[in-house]
Design a protein around this motif. Structure first.
Motif, PDB file in Angstrom:
ATOM      1  N   GLN A 269      -6.979 -19.948   4.415  1.00 24.90           N
ATOM      2  CA  GLN A 269      -5.893 -19.034   4.748  1.00 24.90           C
ATOM      3  C   GLN A 269      -4.623 -19.851   4.637  1.00 24.90           C
ATOM      4  OE1 GLN A 269      -6.432 -17.661   8.734  1.00 24.90           O
ATOM      5  NE2 GLN A 269      -4.567 -16.437   8.796  1.00 24.90           N
ATOM      6  N   GLY A 270      -3.586 -19.301   4.052  1.00 22.22           N
ATOM      7  CA  GLY A 270      -2.338 -20.065   3.961  1.00 22.22           C
ATOM      8  C   GLY A 270      -1.461 -19.576   2.831  1.00 22.22           C
ATOM      9  N   TRP A 271      -0.267 -20.121   2.803  1.00 21.97           N
ATOM     10  CA  TRP A 271       0.733 -19.655   1.858  1.00 21.97           C
ATOM     11  C   TRP A 271       0.332 -19.904   0.412  1.00 21.97           C
ATOM     12  CZ3 TRP A 271       4.958 -22.109   5.410  1.00 21.97           C
ATOM     13  CH2 TRP A 271       5.136 -21.268   6.514  1.00 21.97           C
ATOM     14  N   TYR A 272      -0.553 -20.870   0.163  1.00 22.57           N
ATOM     15  CA  TYR A 272      -0.999 -21.068  -1.215  1.00 22.57           C
ATOM     16  C   TYR A 272      -1.617 -19.779  -1.746  1.00 22.57           C
ATOM     17  CZ  TYR A 272      -3.432 -22.782  -5.298  1.00 22.57           C
ATOM     18  OH  TYR A 272      -3.868 -22.948  -6.579  1.00 22.57           O
ATOM     19  N   PHE A 273      -2.395 -19.110  -0.895  1.00 12.79           N
ATOM     20  CA  PHE A 273      -3.025 -17.851  -1.307  1.00 12.79           C
ATOM     21  C   PHE A 273      -2.041 -16.698  -1.128  1.00 12.79           C
ATOM     22  CE2 PHE A 273      -6.507 -20.501   0.474  1.00 12.79           C
ATOM     23  CZ  PHE A 273      -7.139 -20.777  -0.724  1.00 12.79           C
ATOM     24  N   ALA A 274      -1.606 -16.497   0.089  1.00 13.29           N
ATOM     25  CA  ALA A 274      -0.677 -15.400   0.392  1.00 13.29           C
ATOM     26  C   ALA A 274      -0.179 -15.527   1.827  1.00 13.29           C
ATOM     27  CB  ALA A 274      -1.368 -14.049   0.211  1.00 13.29           C
ATOM     28  N   PRO A 275       1.063 -15.123   2.061  1.00 17.07           N
ATOM     29  CA  PRO A 275       1.562 -15.070   3.440  1.00 17.07           C
ATOM     30  C   PRO A 275       1.026 -13.794   4.102  1.00 17.07           C
ATOM     31  CG  PRO A 275       3.229 -14.239   1.958  1.00 17.07           C
ATOM     32  CD  PRO A 275       2.064 -14.680   1.092  1.00 17.07           C
ATOM     33  N   PRO A 276       1.273 -13.610   5.391  1.00 17.15           N
ATOM     34  CA  PRO A 276       0.950 -12.306   5.981  1.00 17.15           C
ATOM     35  C   PRO A 276       1.730 -11.214   5.243  1.00 17.15           C
ATOM     36  CG  PRO A 276       1.489 -13.924   7.688  1.00 17.15           C
ATOM     37  CD  PRO A 276       1.852 -14.539   6.370  1.00 17.15           C
ATOM     38  N   VAL A 277       1.059 -10.107   4.899  1.00 19.88           N
ATOM     39  CA  VAL A 277       1.698  -9.028   4.125  1.00 19.88           C
ATOM     40  C   VAL A 277       1.518  -7.703   4.856  1.00 19.88           C
ATOM     41  CG1 VAL A 277       1.376 -10.186   1.900  1.00 19.88           C
ATOM     42  CG2 VAL A 277      -0.404  -8.617   2.743  1.00 19.88           C
ATOM     43  N   PRO A 278       2.357  -6.702   4.519  1.00 21.37           N
ATOM     44  CA  PRO A 278       2.145  -5.389   5.117  1.00 21.37           C
ATOM     45  C   PRO A 278       0.826  -4.768   4.641  1.00 21.37           C
ATOM     46  CG  PRO A 278       4.149  -5.427   3.744  1.00 21.37           C
ATOM     47  CD  PRO A 278       3.548  -6.778   3.679  1.00 21.37           C
ATOM     48  N   ALA A 279       0.311  -3.839   5.429  1.00 24.82           N
ATOM     49  CA  ALA A 279      -0.978  -3.216   5.120  1.00 24.82           C
ATOM     50  C   ALA A 279      -1.023  -2.658   3.691  1.00 24.82           C
ATOM     51  CB  ALA A 279      -1.265  -2.098   6.127  1.00 24.82           C
ATOM     52  N   SER A 280       0.110  -2.136   3.234  1.00 16.76           N
ATOM     53  CA  SER A 280       0.146  -1.492   1.916  1.00 16.76           C
ATOM     54  C   SER A 280      -0.081  -2.482   0.774  1.00 16.76           C
ATOM     55  CB  SER A 280       1.493  -0.793   1.717  1.00 16.76           C
ATOM     56  OG  SER A 280       2.532  -1.750   1.828  1.00 16.76           O
ATOM     57  N   ALA A 281       0.103  -3.771   1.029  1.00 20.74           N
ATOM     58  CA  ALA A 281      -0.040  -4.775  -0.032  1.00 20.74           C
ATOM     59  C   ALA A 281      -1.468  -5.302  -0.139  1.00 20.74           C
ATOM     60  CB  ALA A 281       0.923  -5.941   0.211  1.00 20.74           C
ATOM     61  N   VAL A 282      -2.335  -4.926   0.793  1.00 19.65           N
ATOM     62  CA  VAL A 282      -3.694  -5.487   0.805  1.00 19.65           C
ATOM     63  C   VAL A 282      -4.569  -4.982  -0.347  1.00 19.65           C
ATOM     64  CG1 VAL A 282      -5.852  -5.597   2.143  1.00 19.65           C
ATOM     65  CG2 VAL A 282      -3.667  -6.132   3.236  1.00 19.65           C
ATOM     66  N   PRO A 283      -4.570  -3.654  -0.658  1.00 20.25           N
ATOM     67  CA  PRO A 283      -5.459  -3.170  -1.721  1.00 20.25           C
ATOM     68  C   PRO A 283      -5.303  -3.922  -3.049  1.00 20.25           C
ATOM     69  CG  PRO A 283      -4.642  -1.315  -0.478  1.00 20.25           C
ATOM     70  CD  PRO A 283      -3.916  -2.534   0.054  1.00 20.25           C
ATOM     71  N   ALA A 284      -4.075  -4.265  -3.409  1.00 18.01           N
ATOM     72  CA  ALA A 284      -3.858  -4.984  -4.670  1.00 18.01           C
ATOM     73  C   ALA A 284      -4.549  -6.339  -4.656  1.00 18.01           C
ATOM     74  CB  ALA A 284      -2.357  -5.162  -4.914  1.00 18.01           C
ATOM     75  N   LEU A 285      -4.704  -6.913  -3.462  1.00 19.43           N
ATOM     76  CA  LEU A 285      -5.312  -8.238  -3.349  1.00 19.43           C
ATOM     77  C   LEU A 285      -6.834  -8.179  -3.451  1.00 19.43           C
ATOM     78  CD1 LEU A 285      -3.130  -9.576  -0.401  1.00 19.43           C
ATOM     79  CD2 LEU A 285      -2.953 -10.240  -2.814  1.00 19.43           C
ATOM     80  N   LEU A 286      -7.380  -6.953  -3.320  1.00 15.81           N
ATOM     81  CA  LEU A 286      -8.839  -6.805  -3.361  1.00 15.81           C
ATOM     82  C   LEU A 286      -9.365  -6.974  -4.773  1.00 15.81           C
ATOM     83  CD1 LEU A 286      -9.227  -3.704  -1.026  1.00 15.81           C
ATOM     84  CD2 LEU A 286     -10.294  -5.934  -0.653  1.00 15.81           C
ATOM     85  N   ARG A 287      -8.489  -6.803  -5.754  1.00 15.05           N
ATOM     86  CA  ARG A 287      -8.950  -6.709  -7.137  1.00 15.05           C
ATOM     87  C   ARG A 287      -9.287  -8.040  -7.784  1.00 15.05           C
ATOM     88  NH1 ARG A 287      -5.709  -1.932  -7.192  1.00 15.05           N
ATOM     89  NH2 ARG A 287      -3.778  -2.983  -7.710  1.00 15.05           N
ATOM     90  N   GLY A 288      -8.457  -9.049  -7.533  1.00 17.11           N
ATOM     91  CA  GLY A 288      -8.687 -10.283  -8.276  1.00 17.11           C
ATOM     92  C   GLY A 288      -8.640 -11.492  -7.377  1.00 17.11           C
ATOM     93  N   PRO A 289      -8.622 -12.672  -7.967  1.00 19.54           N
ATOM     94  CA  PRO A 289      -8.472 -13.867  -7.148  1.00 19.54           C
ATOM     95  C   PRO A 289      -7.125 -13.828  -6.410  1.00 19.54           C
ATOM     96  CG  PRO A 289      -8.698 -14.437  -9.492  1.00 19.54           C
ATOM     97  CD  PRO A 289      -8.717 -12.957  -9.394  1.00 19.54           C
ATOM     98  N   VAL A 290      -7.118 -14.309  -5.184  1.00 21.68           N
ATOM     99  CA  VAL A 290      -5.887 -14.319  -4.399  1.00 21.68           C
ATOM    100  C   VAL A 290      -5.226 -15.684  -4.557  1.00 21.68           C
ATOM    101  CG1 VAL A 290      -4.882 -13.962  -2.113  1.00 21.68           C
ATOM    102  CG2 VAL A 290      -6.964 -12.739  -2.752  1.00 21.68           C
ATOM    103  N   GLY A 291      -3.965 -15.686  -4.959  1.00 19.98           N
ATOM    104  CA  GLY A 291      -3.242 -16.925  -5.157  1.00 19.98           C
ATOM    105  C   GLY A 291      -3.401 -17.402  -6.602  1.00 19.98           C
ATOM    106  N   PRO A 292      -2.748 -18.511  -6.947  1.00 18.02           N
ATOM    107  CA  PRO A 292      -2.838 -19.050  -8.305  1.00 18.02           C
ATOM    108  C   PRO A 292      -4.284 -19.333  -8.666  1.00 18.02           C
ATOM    109  CG  PRO A 292      -1.203 -20.250  -7.001  1.00 18.02           C
ATOM    110  CD  PRO A 292      -1.923 -19.343  -6.059  1.00 18.02           C
ATOM    111  N   ALA A 293      -4.709 -18.907  -9.837  1.00 19.96           N
ATOM    112  CA  ALA A 293      -6.121 -19.080 -10.216  1.00 19.96           C
ATOM    113  C   ALA A 293      -6.394 -20.540 -10.574  1.00 19.96           C
ATOM    114  CB  ALA A 293      -6.482 -18.173 -11.364  1.00 19.96           C
TER     115      ALA A 293
END
Ligand code: C2E
Ligand code: MG
Ligand code: MG
Ligand code: MG
Length: 293
Positions: A269-293
Motif C-alpha cells: 500500500q502506498g503512493w507508488y501504487f495509488a494514494p487514497p482516492v474517492p470511491a468513484s475512482a476505485v472501479p477503474a483500478l479493478l481492471r489492470g495493474p495498479v501503479g507503474p507496471a
C-alpha cells in the motif's frame, strides 16, 4: 533559550498552546453535528498484490470536509474523537459507509473480488458492543464477513485483554480478518502474537523505507542496508510462519516494491501504487495493474 527573551518565548509558547487547545476544542464541539450533517467522507486506498500488482482490497480512510470546502485529515480529528468518545459513532458510520460502498462496487461490477479494510480505535473495541455493531452492519448491507478486515494498531492490540479480546475472537470466528496496523512502531511480544486472533500484519513505514535508521552502528562493519534487508526478510518469514499475511505500508518507490516482492511480502500500500482516492475512482483500478507496471 537566551535569558533575555526567555519570558517572551514562554509567552509565545503558551499562546501557541492556547490556540491549539482552542482549535481542538472547537473541532470537538463541532464534530457531533458534522457527523449528523454528513460532513465526513471516506476515501479508499488500494491494497495491491505484489506478484501482479492487482487490486485485492482497499483501506477506508475517513476525512472531514468542512462546509467551506476545507478538508481536515484523520491525524487531526481522530485523536480528538478518541478523547471525546465520538469515535464510537464515527467509527460505526465509517464501517457502515465502507460496506455500503463495497456492495455498490460489486453490484456495478459483478465478479469483483475485493476486501474492505476498516480502522478500529481501541475505544470501539473496549466500550462499544463492537460484535453487535459489525454483525448489524454486515446484515444491513449484505457485505460478507470474510471480505471485511478490521485494523487495530499494534499498541492498541497488545493492550487488549478480557472482554475486548473475546470480542476480537468472536469477530474472527465470524470470518472477519483482523490486521495489526503500524506493526513495528510498538513493542510486540512475538510469543504473545501467536495467541491473538490475528490474520495479517501491516509493516509500518520505517521497515519499508529505511529500517533502523536511528541505530547508526547497527551491523558494525557490514553495510547497513544489508542488515535492514535481513531484518525485513526475517519479519516477513516470521509472519508467514505464524500464518499471517504481510502488507507493507508506505511503498513509495519501485526499488522498495522490488525488494518486498523478492522477500515474499504479500501485499503493499502506498503512493507508488495509488494514494487514497474517492470511491468513484476505485472501479477503474479493478481492471489492470495498479501503479507503474
Ligand atoms: P493508517 O491506518 O496507518 O493509514 C495509512 C496512512 O498512511 C494514511 O494516512 C495514508 O494516506 C498514508 N499513506 C498511504 N500511503 C502512503 C505513502 O506512500 N507515503 C506516506 N507518507 N503516507 C502514506 P491518513 O489517511 O492521513 O490516515 C492517518 C491515520 O488516521 C490512519 O493511519 C489511521 O490510524 C487513522 N484513521 C483514518 N481513518 C480512520 C478511521 O475511520 N477510524 C480510525 N479509528 N482511524 C482512522
Ligand atoms: Mg490503517
Ligand atoms: Mg498503518
Ligand atoms: Mg497510523
Amino acid at each position: 533559550w537566551a535569558k533575555k527573551d526567555g519570558r517572551n518565548r514562554v509567552a509565545e509558547f503558551d499562546a501557541e498552546r492556547h490556540r491549539t487547545a482552542v482549535a481542538r476544542f472547537e473541532l470537538s464541539a463541532r464534530m457531533p453535528h458534522a457527523l449528523d450533517a454528513g460532513e465526513f467522507v471516506v476515501d479508499y486506498q488500494p491494497l495491491v498484490r505484489l506478484t501482479d500488482q492487482r487490486l485485492v482490497g482497499v483501506e477506508a480512510l475517513v476525512r472531514w470536509e468542512q462546509p467551506g470546502g476545507e478538508r481536515i485529515g484523520p491525524d487531526v480529528f481522530i485523536p480528538i474523537a478518541e478523547e471525546t468518545g465520538l469515535i464510537v459513532p464515527l467509527g460505526r458510520w465509517v464501517l457502515a459507509e465502507a460496506c455500503r460502498q463495497a456492495v455498490r462496487w460489486r453490484e456495478e461490477h459483478p465478479g469483483t473480488q475485493l476486501f474492505v479494510s476498516v480502522n478500529l480505535a481501541a475505544r470501539q473495541v473496549r466500550e462499544a458492543g463492537i460484535v453487535d455493531d459489525v454483525t448489524r452492519v454486515l446484515a444491513d448491507t449484505g457485505w460478507p464477513a470474510h471480505a471485511l478486515q478490521l485494523e487495530l494498531t499494534e499498541s492498541d492490540l497488545m493492550g487488549t485483554t478480557g472482554e475486548p479480546l473475546d470480542a476480537l475472537r468472536d469477530l474472527a470466528a465470524m470470518g472477519v480478518r483482523i490486521a495489526i496496523d503500524d506493526f513495528g512502531t510498538g513493542y510486540s511480544n512475538l510469543a504473545y502474537l501467536r495467541t491473538l486472533p490475528v490474520h495479517a500484519l501491516k509493516l509500518a513505514g520505517p521497515f519499508v523505507t529505511r529500517p533502523f535508521a536511528a541505530i547508526p552502528e547497527a551491523g558494525g562493519e557490514r553495510d547497513r542496508d544489508e542488515v535492514d534487508l535481513e531484518v525485513l526478510a526475517l519479519l516477513i518469514e516470521l509472519a508467514h510462519t505464524l500464518g499471517l499475511s504481510v502488507t507493507a505500508e508506505v511503498v513509495e518507490t519501485s526499488l522498495q516494491l522490488e525488494r518486498l516482492r523478492k522477500l515474499g511480502c504479500d501485499t503493499g500500500q502506498g503512493w507508488y501504487f495509488a494514494p487514497p482516492v474517492p470511491a468513484s475512482a476505485v472501479p477503474a483500478l479493478l481492471r489492470g495493474p495498479v501503479g507503474p507496471a
